[in-house]
Motif scaffolding. Structure first.
Motif, PDB file in Angstrom:
ATOM      1  N   PRO A  16       0.718  -1.165  -0.081  1.00 54.61           N
ATOM      2  CA  PRO A  16       0.096   0.165  -0.050  1.00 54.61           C
ATOM      3  C   PRO A  16       0.875   1.170  -0.100  1.00 54.61           C
ATOM      4  O   PRO A  16       0.608   2.204  -0.742  1.00 54.61           O
ATOM      5  CB  PRO A  16      -0.793  -0.215   1.227  1.00 54.61           C
ATOM      6  N   TYR A  17       1.640   1.197   0.805  1.00 55.20           N
ATOM      7  CA  TYR A  17       2.694   2.306   0.907  1.00 55.20           C
ATOM      8  C   TYR A  17       3.662   2.649  -0.695  1.00 55.20           C
ATOM      9  O   TYR A  17       3.358   3.821  -1.067  1.00 55.20           O
ATOM     10  CB  TYR A  17       3.883   2.148   1.786  1.00 55.20           C
ATOM     11  N   TYR A  18       3.792   1.527  -1.215  1.00 55.88           N
ATOM     12  CA  TYR A  18       4.598   1.273  -2.584  1.00 55.88           C
ATOM     13  C   TYR A  18       3.536   2.139  -3.602  1.00 55.88           C
ATOM     14  O   TYR A  18       3.890   2.920  -4.524  1.00 55.88           O
ATOM     15  CB  TYR A  18       5.258   0.309  -3.005  1.00 55.88           C
ATOM     16  N   ALA A  19       2.220   1.495  -3.470  1.00 56.32           N
ATOM     17  CA  ALA A  19       1.301   1.954  -4.505  1.00 56.32           C
ATOM     18  C   ALA A  19       0.990   3.196  -4.299  1.00 56.32           C
ATOM     19  O   ALA A  19       0.770   4.354  -5.365  1.00 56.32           O
ATOM     20  CB  ALA A  19      -0.063   1.177  -4.260  1.00 56.32           C
ATOM     21  N   ALA A  20       0.815   3.888  -3.014  1.00 52.48           N
ATOM     22  CA  ALA A  20       0.609   5.179  -2.894  1.00 52.48           C
ATOM     23  C   ALA A  20       1.951   6.131  -3.258  1.00 52.48           C
ATOM     24  O   ALA A  20       1.436   7.496  -3.938  1.00 52.48           O
ATOM     25  CB  ALA A  20       0.310   5.522  -1.453  1.00 52.48           C
ATOM     26  N   ILE A  21       2.979   5.964  -3.085  1.00 49.12           N
ATOM     27  CA  ILE A  21       3.996   6.687  -3.447  1.00 49.12           C
ATOM     28  C   ILE A  21       4.276   6.501  -5.128  1.00 49.12           C
ATOM     29  O   ILE A  21       4.570   7.658  -5.801  1.00 49.12           O
ATOM     30  CB  ILE A  21       5.422   5.867  -3.092  1.00 49.12           C
ATOM     31  N   VAL A  22       3.898   5.640  -5.576  1.00 50.84           N
ATOM     32  CA  VAL A  22       3.892   5.586  -7.293  1.00 50.84           C
ATOM     33  C   VAL A  22       2.912   6.395  -7.838  1.00 50.84           C
ATOM     34  O   VAL A  22       2.934   7.092  -8.721  1.00 50.84           O
ATOM     35  CB  VAL A  22       3.599   4.127  -7.512  1.00 50.84           C
ATOM     36  N   ALA A  23       1.665   6.487  -7.297  1.00 49.07           N
ATOM     37  CA  ALA A  23       0.399   7.432  -7.562  1.00 49.07           C
ATOM     38  C   ALA A  23       0.850   8.862  -7.356  1.00 49.07           C
ATOM     39  O   ALA A  23       0.545   9.630  -8.257  1.00 49.07           O
ATOM     40  CB  ALA A  23      -0.701   7.052  -6.614  1.00 49.07           C
ATOM     41  N   ILE A  24       1.482   9.103  -6.352  1.00 55.22           N
ATOM     42  CA  ILE A  24       1.937  10.538  -6.041  1.00 55.22           C
ATOM     43  C   ILE A  24       2.887  10.821  -6.992  1.00 55.22           C
ATOM     44  O   ILE A  24       3.138  11.987  -7.711  1.00 55.22           O
ATOM     45  CB  ILE A  24       2.555  10.580  -4.442  1.00 55.22           C
ATOM     46  N   SER A  25       3.978   9.998  -7.432  1.00 57.60           N
ATOM     47  CA  SER A  25       4.982  10.361  -8.380  1.00 57.60           C
ATOM     48  C   SER A  25       4.294  10.425  -9.698  1.00 57.60           C
ATOM     49  O   SER A  25       4.885  11.421 -10.526  1.00 57.60           O
ATOM     50  CB  SER A  25       5.912   9.197  -8.286  1.00 57.60           C
ATOM     51  N   LEU A  26       3.424   9.858  -9.968  1.00 58.66           N
ATOM     52  CA  LEU A  26       2.525   9.942 -11.156  1.00 58.66           C
ATOM     53  C   LEU A  26       1.974  11.452 -11.313  1.00 58.66           C
ATOM     54  O   LEU A  26       1.955  12.071 -12.438  1.00 58.66           O
ATOM     55  CB  LEU A  26       1.658   8.887 -11.673  1.00 58.66           C
ATOM     56  N   ALA A  27       1.380  11.669 -10.196  1.00 61.23           N
ATOM     57  CA  ALA A  27       0.719  12.896 -10.084  1.00 61.23           C
ATOM     58  C   ALA A  27       1.769  14.197 -10.113  1.00 61.23           C
ATOM     59  O   ALA A  27       1.432  15.288 -10.744  1.00 61.23           O
ATOM     60  CB  ALA A  27      -0.209  13.216  -8.812  1.00 61.23           C
ATOM     61  N   LEU A  28       2.842  13.901  -9.579  1.00 59.37           N
ATOM     62  CA  LEU A  28       3.862  14.976  -9.650  1.00 59.37           C
ATOM     63  C   LEU A  28       4.358  15.196 -11.200  1.00 59.37           C
ATOM     64  O   LEU A  28       4.747  16.130 -11.484  1.00 59.37           O
ATOM     65  CB  LEU A  28       5.154  14.432  -9.137  1.00 59.37           C
ATOM     66  N   ALA A  29       4.566  14.010 -11.945  1.00 56.04           N
ATOM     67  CA  ALA A  29       4.679  14.089 -13.196  1.00 56.04           C
ATOM     68  C   ALA A  29       3.645  15.127 -14.205  1.00 56.04           C
ATOM     69  O   ALA A  29       4.174  15.802 -15.081  1.00 56.04           O
ATOM     70  CB  ALA A  29       4.787  12.684 -13.931  1.00 56.04           C
ATOM     71  N   ALA A  30       2.361  14.787 -13.830  1.00 49.30           N
ATOM     72  CA  ALA A  30       1.312  15.398 -14.352  1.00 49.30           C
ATOM     73  C   ALA A  30       1.427  16.870 -14.010  1.00 49.30           C
ATOM     74  O   ALA A  30       1.251  17.759 -15.066  1.00 49.30           O
ATOM     75  CB  ALA A  30       0.056  14.837 -13.969  1.00 49.30           C
ATOM     76  N   THR A  31       1.632  17.252 -13.012  1.00 53.26           N
ATOM     77  CA  THR A  31       1.638  18.796 -12.520  1.00 53.26           C
ATOM     78  C   THR A  31       2.974  19.398 -12.958  1.00 53.26           C
ATOM     79  O   THR A  31       2.982  20.539 -13.515  1.00 53.26           O
ATOM     80  CB  THR A  31       1.755  19.013 -11.042  1.00 53.26           C
ATOM     81  N   GLY A  32       4.109  18.529 -13.085  1.00 53.26           N
ATOM     82  CA  GLY A  32       5.184  18.976 -13.782  1.00 53.26           C
ATOM     83  C   GLY A  32       5.040  19.384 -15.263  1.00 53.26           C
ATOM     84  O   GLY A  32       5.570  20.391 -15.803  1.00 53.26           O
ATOM     85  N   LEU A  33       4.314  18.390 -15.878  1.00 51.61           N
ATOM     86  CA  LEU A  33       3.969  18.933 -17.359  1.00 51.61           C
ATOM     87  C   LEU A  33       3.063  19.785 -17.578  1.00 51.61           C
ATOM     88  O   LEU A  33       3.116  20.487 -18.576  1.00 51.61           O
ATOM     89  CB  LEU A  33       3.277  17.347 -17.906  1.00 51.61           C
ATOM     90  N   LEU A  34       2.283  20.477 -16.629  1.00 46.51           N
ATOM     91  CA  LEU A  34       1.340  21.478 -16.667  1.00 46.51           C
ATOM     92  C   LEU A  34       2.183  22.944 -16.882  1.00 46.51           C
ATOM     93  O   LEU A  34       1.739  23.710 -17.616  1.00 46.51           O
ATOM     94  CB  LEU A  34       0.404  21.774 -15.422  1.00 46.51           C
ATOM     95  N   THR A  35       3.367  22.873 -16.148  1.00 44.08           N
ATOM     96  CA  THR A  35       4.001  24.108 -16.129  1.00 44.08           C
ATOM     97  C   THR A  35       4.425  24.499 -17.654  1.00 44.08           C
ATOM     98  O   THR A  35       4.476  25.715 -17.966  1.00 44.08           O
ATOM     99  CB  THR A  35       5.430  23.956 -15.442  1.00 44.08           C
TER     100      THR A  35
END
Length: 597
Positions: A16-35
């Motif tokens: 569960p921790y690993y899955a949450a970290i992966v999900a957050i890293s994907l969200a980080l990539a998405a917010t990074g692409l918005l810039t």
């Protein structure tokens, strides 16, 4: 990489921790692409405004606000991901360390015969640190990197497929070149880890024996040996680093050429009017975003190689065969359980350590329930090996050992050892309090039981003289106690355990006469109504036993009462004669039997 996957499988509860970290890293990539898109729009608006077009300033302000929102989201997500990553790494370390320690506790004695304590500890620290650090970094960066690269390629292809193709070929080429580089790197890493482990093992051994080192004035030699190990790791690291960075420089130079082609296409297309300034800015940011994962891949592969090497060392230990049921729960008997002494039988038992000749050959004898029997023989003649076989620290190469008429091999290992009390020549105490050491085998014992055991061992009086009494800290291996005090604590520990079988590796052999008398009185309490096997180092101890077994060249030579063996001309009779002699030659001969006057 298979060993890394085994690590993840070992710690399934952390998914569960690993899955949450992966999900957050994907969200980080998405917010990074918005810039880049926000900056593209802002650039186009500003250029249009400079060209005289009417542009509402509120739109530009809203774009700035959108940029702020993306950055704040990125900040929040990265910190949440960092927290989860730190927690996961700590839990993973705890899980892997616990499993490693449990494995060590379940390993047979022969494993520890071939390993330095410090080496075992150093291997644990190094392998788990490298593995958990990599997995934390991997979860936080790899999937974010993959999503970023995929999005960058797709967006770039929308604007210019030649640029997208050039970007796409970078990754497999770089990964392939890095992979073929890592094979030699791993060999050198294994050599370096071996030196680190040996140096760490010696370090722990020297610290544990610091009084011996200082007494023999060997500080400089130990330091030189230790430094020599690390000097070899430096030389190996230099070779490893030269090779890695030489290859890395070649890889990066090739990539720089490819990026030159990409930027050349971008600048020429913009100059021709194919791209607007905003699109050019967008593509420059996207190419920069794509460039970073390429150069980060070197660090990722480097970390993965360390983790793979570390995890292999970890699983080398984890794959060792264990003692069956060594960690099984045990209920230690007390006198209230109706403890009954048990007989011991050795039937044609032979044993030899790996790579050596047999220490014991066809050993056969019986000890009746409640009988006190001493074993005498020359140094290295197999006396201590008898104890190890009885405790099933080793398995006989042939023959059978029976306890209470039951094959010891058929008894649950933990229950077998719970029914045997041992007082070693080295008392082997732990850091902590006196109370904790006395109650080591019976942690649920009450204060009255602990005090009663200490009184029986003649230890209560000196314990009471400590300011903290039974709560006094004794230091590592009981360094704050005298030899006689440590032995009396060890005797009290065995008394409190109250096992039906007792093994004494002559606990008084190295004590002064006063301490010996006090410890011996405690041993008399301990031996009462117990089947007792004594490895004898003093003839005064031997004379009071029921029977004596003498060993010669790993075989039973004689068995009989002290009175009888004194007249047969055998080993015991020789010992009596040697003790009565005052010549240096006879004294030296006496020492060959591990006998003290």
């Amino acid at each position: 990489m298979r060993s890394i996957l085994r690590i993840l499988g070992t710690a399934r509860e952390l998914w569960p921790y690993y899955a949450a970290i992966v999900a957050i890293s994907l969200a980080l990539a998405a917010t990074g692409l918005l810039t880049p898109f926000i900056i593209k729009s802002a650039t186009d608006y500003v250029v249009a405004a400079n060209q005289g077009q009417t542009i509402g300033l509120s739109r530009v302000v809203w774009l700035a606000a959108a940029l702020l929102a993306a950055e704040l989201a990125n900040t929040l997500l990265s910190n949440v991901g960092g927290y989860l990553g730190d927690t996961m790494a700590a839990k993973l370390r705890a899980t892997l360390s616990g499993k490693y320690f449990a494995k060590l506790l379940a390993l047979p004695q022969r494993y520890f015969d071939d390993e330095l304590t410090g080496t075992v500890i150093n291997r644990l620290s190094r392998s788990i640190t490298e593995t958990t650090s990599f997995l934390n970094m991997f979860a936080n960066s790899f999937f974010q990197m993959v999503l970023t690269v995929a999005a960058v390629l797709a967006i770039t292809a929308f604007y210019s497929w030649p640029m997208a193709v050039l970007l796409a070929v970078i990754y497999p080429i770089f990964l392939w070149l890095t992979t073929i580089t890592s094979s030699k790197w791993q060999v050198l890493e294994a050599e370096k880890n071996r030196e680190f482990d040996i140096a760490g093992g010696r370090f722990a051994e020297v610290v544990g024996q610091i009084r011996v080192v200082k007494s023999f004035v060997q500080e400089r030699r130990e330091l030189a040996t230790f430094a020599g190990r690390y000097d070899r790791t430096v030389r190996t690291t230099q070779e490893q680093s030269r090779y890695w960075h030489r290859m890395d420089a070649s890889r990066r130079a090739a990539l720089n050429v490819i990026f030159f082609a990409i930027f050349a296409i971008l600048f020429v297309q913009t100059a021709r009017g194919v791209f607007t300034i905003g699109v050019m800015v967008l593509l420059i940011q996207l190419v920069t975003m794509a460039r970073q994962p390429v150069f980060s891949m070197s660090f990722l592969v480097d970390s993965s190689q360390r983790a793979i090497a570390g995890s292999r060392d970890y699983f080398t230990v984890m794959d060792e065969p264990v003692e069956v049921d060594a960690l099984a729960a045990v209920t230690v008997r007390t006198s209230d359980d109706g403890r009954v002494p048990a007989g011991i039988d050795f039937e044609s038992v032979s044993f030899g350590y790996p790579g050596g000749q047999d220490v014991l050959s066809e050993v056969t004898f019986s000890i009746r329930a409640g009988e006190h029997v001493a074993v005498v023989g020359e140094s290295g003649g197999g006396k201590s090996t008898l104890i190890s076989l009885l405790l099933r620290l080793y398995t006989p190469s042939s023959g059978v050992i029976r306890i209470a008429s039951t094959d010891a091999a058929d008894l649950a290992l933990a229950e077998l050892r719970a029914d045997i009390g041992v007082v070693f020549q080295d008392p082997a105490l732990f850091s902590g309090t006196i109370k904790e050491n006395i109650a080591y085998a019976t942690p649920d014992a009450g204060p009255d039981e602990i005090v009663a055991a200490a009184r029986s061992a003649n230890a209560h009086e000196f314990i009471e003289r400590f300011a903290d009494g039974y709560d006094a800290q004794i230091g590592e291996r009981g360094i704050k106690l005298s030899g006689g005090q440590k032995q009396r604590i060890a005797v009290a520990r065995a008394i409190l355990k109250d096992a039906p079988i007792l093994i004494l590796d002559e606990a008084t052999s190295s004590l002064d006469s006063k301490s010996e008398r006090l410890v011996h009185e405690g041993l008399e309490h301990l031996m009462a109504d117990r089947t007792t096997l004594i490895i004898a180092h003093r003839l005064s101890t031997i004379s009071s036993v029921d029977r004596i077994i003498t060993l010669k060249d790993g075989r039973v030579d004689e068995i009989g009462t002290p009175e009888h063996l004194a007249t047969t001309g055998g080993i015991y009779a020789e010992l009596l004669a040697l003790q009565a002699s005052a010549t240096k030659r006879d004294r030296r001969r006496l020492q060959e039997f591990d006998i003290r006057p």
